[in-house]
Design a protein around this motif. Sequence first.
Motif, mmCIF file in Angstrom:
data_model
loop_
_atom_site.group_PDB
_atom_site.id
_atom_site.type_symbol
_atom_site.label_atom_id
_atom_site.label_comp_id
_atom_site.label_asym_id
_atom_site.label_seq_id
_atom_site.Cartn_x
_atom_site.Cartn_y
_atom_site.Cartn_z
ATOM 1 N N ARG A 140 0.868 -1.173 0.000
ATOM 2 C CA ARG A 140 0.000 0.000 0.000
ATOM 3 C C ARG A 140 0.908 1.227 0.000
ATOM 4 O O ARG A 140 1.982 1.200 0.609
ATOM 5 N N LYS A 144 16.586 6.519 8.423
ATOM 6 C CA LYS A 144 16.001 5.497 7.562
ATOM 7 C C LYS A 144 14.586 5.973 7.290
ATOM 8 O O LYS A 144 13.941 6.523 8.197
ATOM 9 N N SER A 204 8.426 -2.667 3.500
ATOM 10 C CA SER A 204 7.766 -3.856 2.921
ATOM 11 C C SER A 204 7.519 -4.908 3.996
ATOM 12 O O SER A 204 6.438 -5.513 4.056
ATOM 13 N N THR A 216 17.624 -4.230 11.865
ATOM 14 C CA THR A 216 17.523 -2.885 12.444
ATOM 15 C C THR A 216 16.056 -2.537 12.654
ATOM 16 O O THR A 216 15.271 -2.573 11.695
HETATM 17 P P1 NAP Z 1 14.327 -1.577 3.099
HETATM 18 O O1 NAP Z 1 13.710 -0.399 3.695
HETATM 19 O O2 NAP Z 1 15.686 -1.458 2.526
HETATM 20 O O3 NAP Z 1 14.304 -2.714 4.192
HETATM 21 C C1 NAP Z 1 15.035 -3.887 4.025
HETATM 22 C C2 NAP Z 1 15.084 -4.623 5.328
HETATM 23 O O4 NAP Z 1 15.830 -5.817 5.142
HETATM 24 C C3 NAP Z 1 15.795 -3.833 6.422
HETATM 25 O O5 NAP Z 1 15.179 -4.095 7.639
HETATM 26 C C4 NAP Z 1 17.203 -4.425 6.381
HETATM 27 O O6 NAP Z 1 17.909 -4.298 7.577
HETATM 28 C C5 NAP Z 1 16.866 -5.871 6.108
HETATM 29 N N1 NAP Z 1 18.001 -6.588 5.550
HETATM 30 C C6 NAP Z 1 18.659 -6.326 4.406
HETATM 31 N N2 NAP Z 1 19.670 -7.191 4.237
HETATM 32 C C7 NAP Z 1 19.640 -8.013 5.301
HETATM 33 C C8 NAP Z 1 20.435 -9.110 5.712
HETATM 34 N N3 NAP Z 1 21.485 -9.522 4.993
HETATM 35 N N4 NAP Z 1 20.121 -9.733 6.867
HETATM 36 C C9 NAP Z 1 19.068 -9.303 7.593
HETATM 37 N N5 NAP Z 1 18.288 -8.283 7.280
HETATM 38 C C10 NAP Z 1 18.571 -7.642 6.133
HETATM 39 O O7 NAP Z 1 13.415 -2.186 1.926
HETATM 40 P P2 NAP Z 1 11.825 -2.134 1.779
HETATM 41 O O8 NAP Z 1 11.161 -2.477 3.051
HETATM 42 O O9 NAP Z 1 11.464 -2.924 0.586
HETATM 43 O O10 NAP Z 1 11.539 -0.619 1.509
HETATM 44 C C11 NAP Z 1 12.340 0.139 0.605
HETATM 45 C C12 NAP Z 1 11.684 1.455 0.331
HETATM 46 O O11 NAP Z 1 10.619 1.262 -0.584
HETATM 47 C C13 NAP Z 1 11.038 2.129 1.516
HETATM 48 O O12 NAP Z 1 11.957 2.774 2.342
HETATM 49 C C14 NAP Z 1 10.057 3.043 0.849
HETATM 50 O O13 NAP Z 1 10.687 4.187 0.344
HETATM 51 C C15 NAP Z 1 9.600 2.180 -0.308
HETATM 52 N N6 NAP Z 1 8.401 1.440 0.103
HETATM 53 C C16 NAP Z 1 7.294 2.174 0.323
HETATM 54 C C17 NAP Z 1 6.173 1.539 0.732
HETATM 55 C C18 NAP Z 1 4.968 2.356 0.955
HETATM 56 O O14 NAP Z 1 4.661 3.264 0.224
HETATM 57 N N7 NAP Z 1 4.251 2.097 1.976
HETATM 58 C C19 NAP Z 1 6.131 0.183 0.928
HETATM 59 C C20 NAP Z 1 7.266 -0.551 0.685
HETATM 60 C C21 NAP Z 1 8.402 0.105 0.268
HETATM 61 P P3 NAP Z 1 18.888 -3.023 7.801
HETATM 62 O O15 NAP Z 1 17.959 -1.875 8.051
HETATM 63 O O16 NAP Z 1 19.718 -3.403 8.949
HETATM 64 O O17 NAP Z 1 19.677 -2.851 6.534
#
Ligand code: NAP
Length: 538
Positions: free
Chosen positions: A59, A331, A192, A213
Amino acid sequence: MPEISSSRTGRYDAVVVGAGFGGMYMLHRLREQGLSVRVFEAGSGVGGTWFWNRYPGARCDVESVDYQFSFSEELLREWTWTERYPAQAELLAYLNHVADRFDLRRDIQLNTRVTGATFDEDTQFWQVETDGGDRISATYVVMATGCLSVPRTPSFTGLQDFAGATYHTSSWPHEGVDFTGKRVAVIGTGSSGIQSIPLIAEQAEQLTVFQRTPNHSVPAGNHALDADEQREGVERFAEKRRYATGTFTGLTLPDTGLLANESTPEQRDAVYEERWRQGGLAMYGAFADMLVDEKANATAHEFFSAKIHEKVADPEVAEKLTPRGYPFGGKRICVDTNYFETFNRDNVTLVDLHAEPIERITPGGIVAGGREHAVDAVVFATGFDAMTGALLAMDIRGRDGRALQETWAAGPRTYLGLAVAGFPNMFLVTGPGSPSVFSNMIVSIEQHVDWITDAIERLRADGVRLMEADPKAEDAWVAHVNEVADSTLLPRANSWYVGANVTGKPRIFMPYLGGVGPYRQRCDEVAAQNYDGFQLVG
Ligand code: NAP
């Protein structure tokens, strides 16, 4: 008329890479100017981010009324948003409607990934190549490749031997996944993960969340829009969008303009509470010093810590879920529905990877901190190679055959996030060095597409063949982007904003933090001063 032979070879005025919000609007605008345009899209449908990210709970965290195109009054009036925050399926339906409504599909080639683009100095055309064997030449190339479009799956030891199913949130099966009766692991607690965890927990027999984190997350306060809200969304849209284009984030909720450091604890709590109640990204506007001053930033941490401890019954679990050691906002903050509450469920376990790191994956589970967690499925919510990933995945070559990979070896360098010196007539939509991911993406996409369209129109009217960022202007812009970022606390976090999530990626704060309003003004001034900072070659 430009010469067009077929989709496999031929010459176009412009090639656009990507058919999400940015690529589709770019196509529409360029076609309006009478240009021949070919759009290449790797997916089997239009929609970009909203085509790929179909995980449970996907979403947008920007309100539907603000997260839509503004270029067509008819489009605005004929589309009805059903919820405060649009779900992925509704956004994808909207984008498909846009594709039909503006007859975009005839110029979009799906299932086709651009593999390379080379500027030919002799002919002054770009040669664009795809994985489908297309070889197209074009005067202009526009990269509308998205900021978060290249997923990352960490290479855990033993992953290839895992006997169960694995998924990445960003490439979720179109038919959905039924986790009923399954033991599921989710790795990652960014946006996500935080959106999908509550829904997976409701369905799965057992959910184990592997958190590296903890993140700051604000309740969305999502709800169905009633007829009055829908009507108001349309009637007040133009006024709200005008306002949004001048704000820091491109969002419509006013910043309070208050300073946390100059407020009493009671005043601070009242402001934070009010923003928490409003829900979602409103929290960014709580205090003007929150992202630039450690003491002010710490007050946001305190507020979140108290909220998490209120919501989570087990104080030890609450403590593990509480962000520490990096600035609030460093973040991207998340927007959730029942995220923290989910950890009160009997079928949900939290593994803190700082205390118990993942050692390996076995055929039947995940070993962390010496303990094996038996699981039937693993969901990777592990994010993206942000902002530069999609651009550097292509072999893009500018003047003298110089590769973008080489030009950006020490990190991305752009002029205004729109162009790169040495790569004439190549434009980036929401590229690094522009507000992009630190803004309402739709406001920023429309601004870039309109700016690029106007520039191309001017070039054609004035008989200018090539437009290219001046290296000196680019140097100055890169220095400015870094200076602004360094005046905030944000670069201190190990975030994807700085590429910290991708091993070996140069640590550069990629989005521009000068604010959507001032940035737009700067871009407009550049255009008004005959594209100051660009070399125009006739
Ligand atoms: P993200 O914010 O980069 O989160 C990735 C998660 O995976 C983090 O908790 C990270 O931990 C963890 N991770 C990565 N490598 C790992 C490893 N080797 N071992 C354990 N944990 C690991 O990615 P995302 O959640 O897909 O979101 C990315 C961006 O997309 C968001 O910040 C946002 O801008 C956008 N997004 C928006 C929405 C929305 O509109 N609601 C929804 C989804 C995504 P660390 O923090 O320690 O690296």
